[in-house]
Design a protein around this motif. Sequence first.
Motif, short mmCIF file in Angstrom:
data_model
loop_
_atom_site.label_atom_id
_atom_site.label_comp_id
_atom_site.label_asym_id
_atom_site.label_seq_id
_atom_site.Cartn_x
_atom_site.Cartn_y
_atom_site.Cartn_z
N GLN A 34 0.82 -1.22 0.00
CA GLN A 34 0.00 0.00 0.00
C GLN A 34 0.85 1.27 0.00
OE1 GLN A 34 -0.22 -2.32 2.41
NE2 GLN A 34 -0.38 -1.41 4.44
N LEU A 35 2.01 1.23 0.64
CA LEU A 35 2.85 2.44 0.64
C LEU A 35 3.33 2.72 -0.78
CD1 LEU A 35 4.90 1.73 3.89
CD2 LEU A 35 3.03 3.38 3.62
N GLY A 36 3.73 1.65 -1.47
CA GLY A 36 4.14 1.80 -2.85
C GLY A 36 2.99 2.26 -3.73
N ASP A 90 8.03 -6.19 -7.26
CA ASP A 90 7.18 -6.95 -6.32
C ASP A 90 6.36 -7.93 -7.15
OD1 ASP A 90 5.91 -7.84 -4.00
OD2 ASP A 90 5.64 -5.83 -3.21
N ALA A 91 5.44 -8.62 -6.50
CA ALA A 91 4.62 -9.61 -7.21
C ALA A 91 3.78 -8.93 -8.28
CB ALA A 91 3.75 -10.36 -6.22
N GLU A 92 3.37 -9.72 -9.25
CA GLU A 92 2.59 -9.24 -10.40
C GLU A 92 1.36 -8.45 -9.98
OE1 GLU A 92 2.53 -8.64 -13.98
OE2 GLU A 92 3.15 -10.75 -14.12
N ASP A 93 0.64 -8.96 -8.98
CA ASP A 93 -0.66 -8.37 -8.62
C ASP A 93 -0.59 -7.52 -7.35
OD1 ASP A 93 -0.10 -10.39 -6.91
OD2 ASP A 93 -2.11 -11.26 -6.90
N CYS A 94 0.59 -7.02 -7.03
CA CYS A 94 0.74 -6.22 -5.81
C CYS A 94 -0.06 -4.92 -5.95
CB CYS A 94 2.21 -5.91 -5.54
SG CYS A 94 2.94 -4.82 -6.77
N PRO A 95 -0.45 -4.31 -4.83
CA PRO A 95 -1.27 -3.08 -4.89
C PRO A 95 -0.69 -1.99 -5.80
CG PRO A 95 -1.25 -3.91 -2.65
CD PRO A 95 -0.30 -4.78 -3.42
N ALA A 96 0.60 -1.76 -5.75
CA ALA A 96 1.18 -0.67 -6.55
C ALA A 96 0.98 -0.89 -8.04
CB ALA A 96 2.67 -0.50 -6.24
N LEU A 154 17.04 4.34 -6.79
CA LEU A 154 16.22 3.33 -6.11
C LEU A 154 15.71 3.87 -4.78
CD1 LEU A 154 18.06 -0.12 -6.47
CD2 LEU A 154 16.26 0.85 -7.91
N THR A 155 14.49 3.47 -4.42
CA THR A 155 14.00 3.76 -3.07
C THR A 155 13.20 2.55 -2.59
OG1 THR A 155 12.93 5.42 -1.66
CG2 THR A 155 11.84 4.93 -3.75
N VAL A 156 12.77 2.61 -1.34
CA VAL A 156 12.10 1.44 -0.73
C VAL A 156 10.79 1.87 -0.09
CG1 VAL A 156 14.30 0.33 -0.20
CG2 VAL A 156 13.22 1.78 1.52
N GLU A 157 9.88 0.91 0.00
CA GLU A 157 8.67 1.17 0.78
C GLU A 157 8.65 0.24 1.97
OE1 GLU A 157 4.88 -0.43 -0.28
OE2 GLU A 157 6.05 -2.23 0.08
N ILE A 158 9.71 -0.53 2.14
CA ILE A 158 9.83 -1.47 3.25
C ILE A 158 11.31 -1.60 3.56
CG2 ILE A 158 9.84 -3.45 1.64
CD1 ILE A 158 8.18 -4.91 3.91
N GLU A 159 11.66 -1.73 4.84
CA GLU A 159 13.09 -1.75 5.17
C GLU A 159 13.69 -3.15 5.17
OE1 GLU A 159 10.67 -0.39 6.73
OE2 GLU A 159 10.72 -0.61 8.91
N PRO A 199 12.43 4.24 7.69
CA PRO A 199 13.13 5.04 6.66
C PRO A 199 12.31 5.14 5.38
CG PRO A 199 13.95 2.81 6.60
CD PRO A 199 12.85 2.83 7.63
N ARG A 200 11.05 5.60 5.51
CA ARG A 200 10.11 5.53 4.37
C ARG A 200 8.80 6.18 4.80
NH1 ARG A 200 6.82 2.13 6.89
NH2 ARG A 200 7.80 0.60 8.28
N PRO A 201 7.85 6.38 3.85
CA PRO A 201 6.51 6.80 4.25
C PRO A 201 5.96 5.82 5.28
CG PRO A 201 6.71 6.86 1.85
CD PRO A 201 7.96 6.21 2.38
N HIS A 202 5.07 6.28 6.10
CA HIS A 202 4.68 5.49 7.29
C HIS A 202 3.20 5.68 7.58
CE1 HIS A 202 4.67 4.70 11.75
NE2 HIS A 202 5.43 3.68 11.35
N ASN A 203 2.63 4.68 8.20
CA ASN A 203 1.21 4.70 8.56
C ASN A 203 0.82 5.97 9.32
OD1 ASN A 203 -0.85 1.91 9.79
ND2 ASN A 203 -1.45 3.90 9.02
N SER A 204 1.71 6.46 10.17
CA SER A 204 1.38 7.66 10.94
C SER A 204 1.34 8.91 10.06
CB SER A 204 2.39 7.87 12.07
OG SER A 204 3.65 8.21 11.54
#
Lengths: 603, 603
Positions: free
Chosen positions: A14-16, A34-40, A70-75, A292-297
């Motif tokens: 979801q962050l992606g 990521d996987a073929e059917d991931c939210p992003a 490159l960047t990440v949505e998960i550490e 180190p990324r966008p966050h739920n808060s």
Amino acid sequence: MTRKPIIGLLGGGQLGQMLCQAAAPLGITVAVLDAEDCPAKQINHNKLHVTGSFKDPEKIRLLASRCDVLTVEIEHVDTGVLEEVATTGVEVPTADGKGKTMKKVPVHPSYKTIRLIQDKYQQKEYLAKNGLPVAPQMAIESGDGRVESLKLAASRFGFPFMLKASKGSYDGRGNFKVRSPEDFKTAVEEMGDYLYAEKWVPFEMELAVMVMRTEDNNGRLKAVYPYPVVETIHEDSICTKVFYPPRNVSEEVKEKAQKVACDVVASLWGRGVFAVEMFLVDRQVIVNEIAPRPHNSGHLTMEMVPQMSQFKAQLHAVLDEVPENGLTLTPRVPSAIMLNILGGAKPTSHDRFVDLANGSFDQYTDVYVHLYGKESKPGRKIGHVTATGFSSVDQLSSRISPLIKCMDEIRAERIGSRDAIQGLNTPQLKGVPLVAVTMGSDSDLKTVSAGLQILDDFEVPFSIRITSAHRTPREMMMFAEETARSGCKVIIAAAGGAAHLPGMLASEVHIPVIGIPIKASVLDGNDSLLSIVQMPRGIPCATVGIGNSTNAALLAIRILGTTFPEYAGKMKRYQEKLRTEVIAKDEKLVSTDWKAYLEGMRN
Amino acid sequence: MTRKPIIGLLGGGQLGQMLCQAAAPLGITVAVLDAEDCPAKQINHNKLHVTGSFKDPEKIRLLASRCDVLTVEIEHVDTGVLEEVATTGVEVPTADGKGKTMKKVPVHPSYKTIRLIQDKYQQKEYLAKNGLPVAPQMAIESGDGRVESLKLAASRFGFPFMLKASKGSYDGRGNFKVRSPEDFKTAVEEMGDYLYAEKWVPFEMELAVMVMRTEDNNGRLKAVYPYPVVETIHEDSICTKVFYPPRNVSEEVKEKAQKVACDVVASLWGRGVFAVEMFLVDRQVIVNEIAPRPHNSGHLTMEMVPQMSQFKAQLHAVLDEVPENGLTLTPRVPSAIMLNILGGAKPTSHDRFVDLANGSFDQYTDVYVHLYGKESKPGRKIGHVTATGFSSVDQLSSRISPLIKCMDEIRAERIGSRDAIQGLNTPQLKGVPLVAVTMGSDSDLKTVSAGLQILDDFEVPFSIRITSAHRTPREMMMFAEETARSGCKVIIAAAGGAAHLPGMLASEVHIPVIGIPIKASVLDGNDSLLSIVQMPRGIPCATVGIGNSTNAALLAIRILGTTFPEYAGKMKRYQEKLRTEVIAKDEKLVSTDWKAYLEGMRN
């Protein structure tokens, strides 16, 4: 078609997804691993995506070969490969297509930051070394030495203390509260190896600050920009609710939290947004965790700081195109609440919450639904809802209470406990005041009380203080300064005689001050009236009639009405009520004998 | 995964793209019929899309077979097939997969509406028949009779008149201004057949209103909800700029425009949002054109009415899930301006505009970039920018003037004329006042002028009137009512003697009223002060010192500061300036002889 650097994103949850949602209108291409059917990928169709795991070195190299940064949505990614990509580079065809060459691809935030954050123990050791406030901790030995090590922790920290996994934990997983020596065995069995112990922090509240970090191409810090502080609520170790502004937290604490968060993020490496989660203990903040990324808060920034949500900020930061001037992370609404949609007991459990959210907005409340297109599983984050309001966070919370109740019920079904239905699991606190009422002496309270009643009737959150211009001059000035900074909109000040309080407050603050002249023992209130109304040019004080605190309160509400449509509406209804009351009296007087009317008034 | 009906969308351009952007977070699936790489499919990946033309009957049937309801983002579609799909249905497999069955798929808005709107002449005949204001028009004969028919039109309407194509026109294409009989030949050659003539409308301004229409499953109208009126600017027959609120348009005209737009849309069929474009002529509105879908003039609703943008509204309307209560299309910002990004002379011409837009925001202005992922061609709509502000639309327009200038330059390059650089091509009008100043007599103006100077210095848009409570009581009441409705935030009223004006205004409006007591010929202003300050409980009047219009203006600005951070900031700087001025005087007094100082003051 794009002229901007292409961003490669490790992870397409979801962050992606929300990052891609922000990127498209800005003309920014994001290639997702990521996987073929991931939210992003559901909302971002392009030929650069890589199908596979964001932990697979080969796939990371393939993604890097197609991107400029490159960047990440998960550490939880392979930082070894990220370091290799950033420092050695990846093999790409030469311009003529005949040979191969190495291309270095910058990684933001830096692999160093991600590596540090992957190890929670090392993360906090690093912060402590940098003079940042963290709870005392100690490493727990691995293997057979664990129980001995736990005994040492107990002697050092007392019970209870926290046993935490250094690596791989998220959403509160990997935490164990050790209450007594009897827990040692279970703890080591459940938690495995690579543990550390942490002193128990009896926190009053959890706060979080998102921070945007920019640096130049040589890795030198350019700036850190904090978002406003939010209050986070965790249930079952998962963040479920976020409140802006935090309830009943002073400006001083908020500034401290922003300062600490900025210092934390300044001490790290690379560009992007970072979440700093903190505990509030006795007006002090202690850093709990960094992401180190966008966050739920920070989800509520989409509606609360729409000009620069955490996702836009991540994009602009990573591309190093943050405007030098004019960047403002100021909220565009006075209050916001984020509620996570967690999968319930059944795949359809959350449907009623979504339906309720879609119908929850009203004239004073906007509700935004975000579903991530993920399959519902019990406890899984499958969406969130953000509500924004035009008055205080407490009023907003009360407006959306059916939504909060529904959320709590779905949770209760899921965890099989009716106890979970408790509404907000922090005490309902008094709202941040929109009006500050003060008076020179407690003898003024009787006169002021009629105005306070009006404020109560109109549901205006207000504070009330005694500050004398002559007996507590310093406290009065401090009160003025704090009030102006607090976001309070209007001050009402009552004073009699040489009535200096309203004018002195007006001199210190930039917000409107309403003065109530109190009739003192001599001169029939003339002294008070003239002391308040005859201010010098430059410093206005809005004066009402002698002793007329009702009108002071009503004037304050008219002023609030210029910002909050809610109060403008209430004022119109109040005036309509005054009108119908007089008309009713007129009708009564016309239809009865005037003597009888007078008689009725006497009774 | 979805539990909502699937929407089939004919057309996947930018309107479809923004519709899909709105749909995803709401968990709504949209299947698009258009080319493979159309803008909508770039940000919406699913297996239900149909590749092909939205004019191809077979493809429309295929799309219908996969969906529960059809809608359009363009009106140039085959309404015959839409009628067939809605009334006869499409062939789909039976539940057991063994046979075939017919499934009726509702079309919203109705094929009847789309068919009517496809023929601009019939569209306006229909509106005229329904008593709605349209310009006089007449059909032009086809073929050889055309010139004769034009002569008749000229005798009926005079020169100039408009010759328009009934069908297939959009973005101003298919219009010809006939200035004299010499134009007849060129006109018929250029315009072909199916034409009509329309009386020339010497409009002052173009207005547009988006309207959301709901109806039940039996085709009975449920409700129409208008968005706020906007002002649209067309250049080269393409909408290029949209202003909210329209500049210098009275509340009365705005209400009229909303009323006409609602009546127009109520007279049509089906659910969805509709744009009604109108001319403003001499305080009357004349309907020019209808679009049965989201529209360029509604793009700014994404940021201006974020709780229910035109795209969300289209989705909720088509799915018939518009909340019965609490639906509010109230703007959440005081002003907004939309600028279209049109392809320039070169494919990269617009890049500098986008870069400028990305850096244009400041503390008081938010700028949102929307690129559609379309190839740039000269004059093609490839994106848009919306700016929102915290004060008047004129102030916003002045803040983003570099952006407007850049846009005009790109246009000038494209059309090869420097004349195009003219800034806004409507006169710069005085802003909607935030403060209304009034006084009982022109003799008060001298006292009031110091306050007016302050308002000017702080760049506050204000109006000024003479309204006497005793000599023009009715005009005063009308002034009060109009001011309260206009969106004005504060009234300043000056009066002397039995000074009733401020209090009477306060009785009529719900916004704050500031009273300035004017020192009349007797009693030294005491009469005025007490007449203003001693209002009865229930109706407050904020009173300042006798003759102190400076403080009245400053108080008004403090009040504006509670809504507009801009004014709060200016007030802080003003107070800081007062402070440094006094400190400078103090230093001078300390460093020079007091007699010399006094002497200096005398000079």
